[in-house]
Design a protein around this motif. Sequence first.
Motif, short mmCIF file in Angstrom:
data_model
loop_
_atom_site.label_atom_id
_atom_site.label_comp_id
_atom_site.label_asym_id
_atom_site.label_seq_id
_atom_site.Cartn_x
_atom_site.Cartn_y
_atom_site.Cartn_z
N HIS A 157 5.68 6.00 -31.31
CA HIS A 157 6.03 4.57 -31.38
C HIS A 157 6.73 4.14 -30.10
CE1 HIS A 157 5.01 4.65 -35.58
NE2 HIS A 157 5.11 3.35 -35.58
N THR A 158 5.92 3.71 -29.10
CA THR A 158 6.49 3.32 -27.82
C THR A 158 7.02 1.90 -27.84
OG1 THR A 158 4.29 2.65 -27.16
CG2 THR A 158 4.97 4.85 -26.52
N GLY A 159 6.52 1.08 -28.78
CA GLY A 159 6.92 -0.32 -28.82
C GLY A 159 6.07 -1.20 -27.94
N ILE A 160 5.12 -0.60 -27.20
CA ILE A 160 4.22 -1.38 -26.34
C ILE A 160 2.97 -1.72 -27.14
CG2 ILE A 160 2.89 -1.38 -24.19
CD1 ILE A 160 4.96 0.74 -23.20
N ILE A 161 2.65 -3.00 -27.19
CA ILE A 161 1.59 -3.46 -28.10
C ILE A 161 0.22 -2.90 -27.71
CG2 ILE A 161 1.09 -5.64 -26.92
CD1 ILE A 161 1.05 -6.88 -29.77
N ASN A 162 0.02 -2.60 -26.41
CA ASN A 162 -1.26 -2.04 -25.98
C ASN A 162 -1.52 -0.69 -26.64
OD1 ASN A 162 0.06 -3.58 -23.57
ND2 ASN A 162 -2.13 -3.83 -23.37
N ALA A 201 -2.63 -1.23 -30.14
CA ALA A 201 -4.03 -1.67 -30.12
C ALA A 201 -4.96 -0.49 -29.90
CB ALA A 201 -4.23 -2.73 -29.04
N LEU A 202 -4.53 0.43 -29.03
CA LEU A 202 -5.35 1.63 -28.77
C LEU A 202 -5.47 2.47 -30.03
CD1 LEU A 202 -6.81 3.31 -26.63
CD2 LEU A 202 -4.67 4.49 -26.20
N VAL A 220 -7.94 0.83 -32.29
CA VAL A 220 -9.32 1.03 -31.84
C VAL A 220 -9.79 2.46 -32.17
CG1 VAL A 220 -10.80 1.17 -29.80
CG2 VAL A 220 -9.22 -0.71 -30.05
N LEU A 245 -6.52 -3.64 -24.25
CA LEU A 245 -5.89 -2.33 -24.05
C LEU A 245 -5.17 -2.22 -22.71
CD1 LEU A 245 -8.63 0.04 -25.47
CD2 LEU A 245 -6.60 -0.79 -26.60
N GLY A 272 8.55 -3.87 -25.10
CA GLY A 272 8.58 -2.64 -25.89
C GLY A 272 10.00 -2.21 -26.23
#
Lengths: 116, 134
Positions: free
Chosen positions: A86-91, A94-95, A98, B35, B129
């Motif tokens: 859980h990095t907190g980065i939304i990308n 999303a990865l 996917v 992404l 983040g």
Amino acid sequence: MTLAILKTASGFWNPLAFVAFFIGVCIIIFILRAFGKKDFKPSKYKADVFFSGNIASEASRVKASDLFWGFFEAMKPYYNLITKIHTGIINDYALWYVIVASLLLTVLTLGVLQWA
Amino acid sequence: MLENKKALLFALLILQNANFLVAICLVLFGLYALLFKKNLIKMAIGIAIIASGINLFLISAGYRKGGVAPIFTEATIKASEAETRMVLPTPQALTLTNIVISLAVTALMLSLAIRIYQQTGTLDATKLGRLDEL
């Protein structure tokens, strides 16, 4: 009035069956209750909070999260891994989405191809 | 001569499936934006592009050459031809539903992005983040 039995692929549904099941469960509960101590008398101390064998003063506070302490402790390796992911980065989320979606699609496609 | 024929067949195959190829490209572009772009607005644009690609895929899947709208009361063809000439309405209904849903999702994402910008002063996903470090 008739109570129709609804037949489905995974079984049948009938209100009478549910009532019979409920009555059966009630009978089992009463039988288990009959095994209880006959001489039990409720007293002040018997209803006290059990605090892991420690003397709990009135001022002591047990947090709601402490209730899950054993659970977290037992599954520590899993939670350590999950917390790192859980990095907190939304990308990154999303990865993950996917990846899981592609895995599900692969499984579904293979399943469809197998039955086709 | 044979090589030319093969190349022609390949070109024909590409042209016949151009809709699907463009749909795949749109979904891949959208996934790239989702992404690898750090800006929340660009990510929202990526999701909108994915939705467009899926719309194109659905509409292409339901395409029938020389087909007519599946409305019996206003049909210009005979009733016996309905099965072979009328298009399947399900992909079109799904596409219409997807257009509405993607519009709502885009509006929600953009409104959230505006609120995030108002609260934190940034749209960078890597900075967001760790909100406690802002």
